[in-house]
Design an enzyme around this catalytic site. Sequence first.
Site, PDB file in Angstrom:
ATOM      1  CD  GLN A  68      12.818   2.876  22.155  1.00 51.50           C
ATOM      2  OE1 GLN A  68      13.957   3.351  22.206  1.00 51.50           O
ATOM      3  NE2 GLN A  68      12.604   1.626  21.780  1.00 51.50           N
ATOM      4  CB  SER A 105      11.625  -2.429  28.852  1.00 51.32           C
ATOM      5  OG  SER A 105      12.253  -3.645  28.535  1.00 51.32           O
ATOM      6  CG  HIS A 146      15.688  -5.021  26.505  1.00 51.40           C
ATOM      7  ND1 HIS A 146      15.835  -4.897  25.150  1.00 51.40           N
ATOM      8  CD2 HIS A 146      14.368  -5.123  26.723  1.00 51.40           C
ATOM      9  CE1 HIS A 146      14.642  -4.939  24.563  1.00 51.40           C
ATOM     10  NE2 HIS A 146      13.737  -5.073  25.507  1.00 51.40           N
ATOM     11  CB  CYS A 160       8.178  -6.263  16.141  1.00 52.74           C
ATOM     12  SG  CYS A 160       8.652  -5.777  17.779  1.00 52.74           S
TER      13      CYS A 160
END
Length: 384
Positions: free
Chosen positions: A179, A199, A201, A325
């Site tokens: 993040q 990450s 994306h 999630c």
Amino acid sequence: MTRIYLDHAATTPARPEAVAAMLPLLRESSFNPSSIHAEGRAARAALDRARHAVARVLGAKAREIVFTASGTESVGLALVGAARAAANRGRHVVTTVAEHRAVLRAMDVLESDGWAITRLPVDSAGLIDVDAFSAALRPDTTVASVMLANNELGSIAPIAALAAVARRAGVVFHSDAVQAPGLLALDVTALGVDLLSISAHKFYGPKGAGALYVRSGTPVAAQIVGGSQEFGLRAGTENLAGIAGLAVALELAQAERAANVVRLAALRDRLEAGITAAIPEVRLNGAGAARLANVSSIAFAGVSAATLLVRLDLEGIAASAGSACAAGSLEPSHVVEALGLPAHYRRGVLRFSLGHSNAGGETERVIAILPQLVAEVRGAAAVV
Ligand code: PLP
């Protein structure tokens, strides 16, 4: 109706510069970096350029960057890989209860393979205490993992202090920094980490591209085996376009970071002030802690987060209940559970996460319509 996207912690769209870097590598220059012909060597050069770019941003050496297919894969390689590589020294790993599922599930895998796992409890901001961390380390502890910024709350952990404790104890320290890009400094030397996951994306790069920083000399056992790609740590022909997109997006995210943080913090502060002024019985989660500039986690008493999210969605506003999630499930997420909120707040936690696409008018719209929506959801709940 123009949609308002307030879920940048779940994912961000690939920015034009990243897409521009990717397109040639998907089309006319789509070759295998392991091939020895000229086309393959050009692909290898593109891969090397991306690796150097990522290393520069992290203050690392190119040899220390391993590309993966996601943040989840980066985390799994770090944790399962480092624990397995150190299995003959000990089988105890330390983490926190507020980590992303990528970490928690990797811990479950180790546990079922015979490792002992300590999952430290967190405070009301989702953070652990440095002394409690220190006390949890044992002679057989080999690996520890604490996230840099919490994806549901935005709270920022004292990673440099924790990593220093781990280093003194000879424990390999991993941080899930998924993040953080675009919002926090990412110098691995200043952070003191041995392993760090990102990450693409989450910082306006493509989906399906991640990276793991592996400090030189840190033993890590490969989890995907086959070819010798990525220094033997991650077999499989590289997603060259995704990797190039990741590198460009990371460079830009960190170059623009200071201005981004100032802009987003102002929007976030206005959003929080507007909501808390207009709606009774709300709580800002993690308000006292150091937080990312773009995340607000807000608990609304007597509200079902799922219901409120649907109402917001119908008004054109995309937000989230804790982690993506956990969305769709009516149970509070494991992070919300860990915060110790009073019962009537626990099911009403929403996360608003701001990003490039947001401007002041959008936060004003949320502030204008949310009080009515919350009142209606509360009213409906009171009737049933
Ligand atoms: N860690 C954190 C803190 C995250 O927020 C996420 C994304 O949801 C991940 C790991 C997993 O990343 P990816 O979606 O690239 O697998």
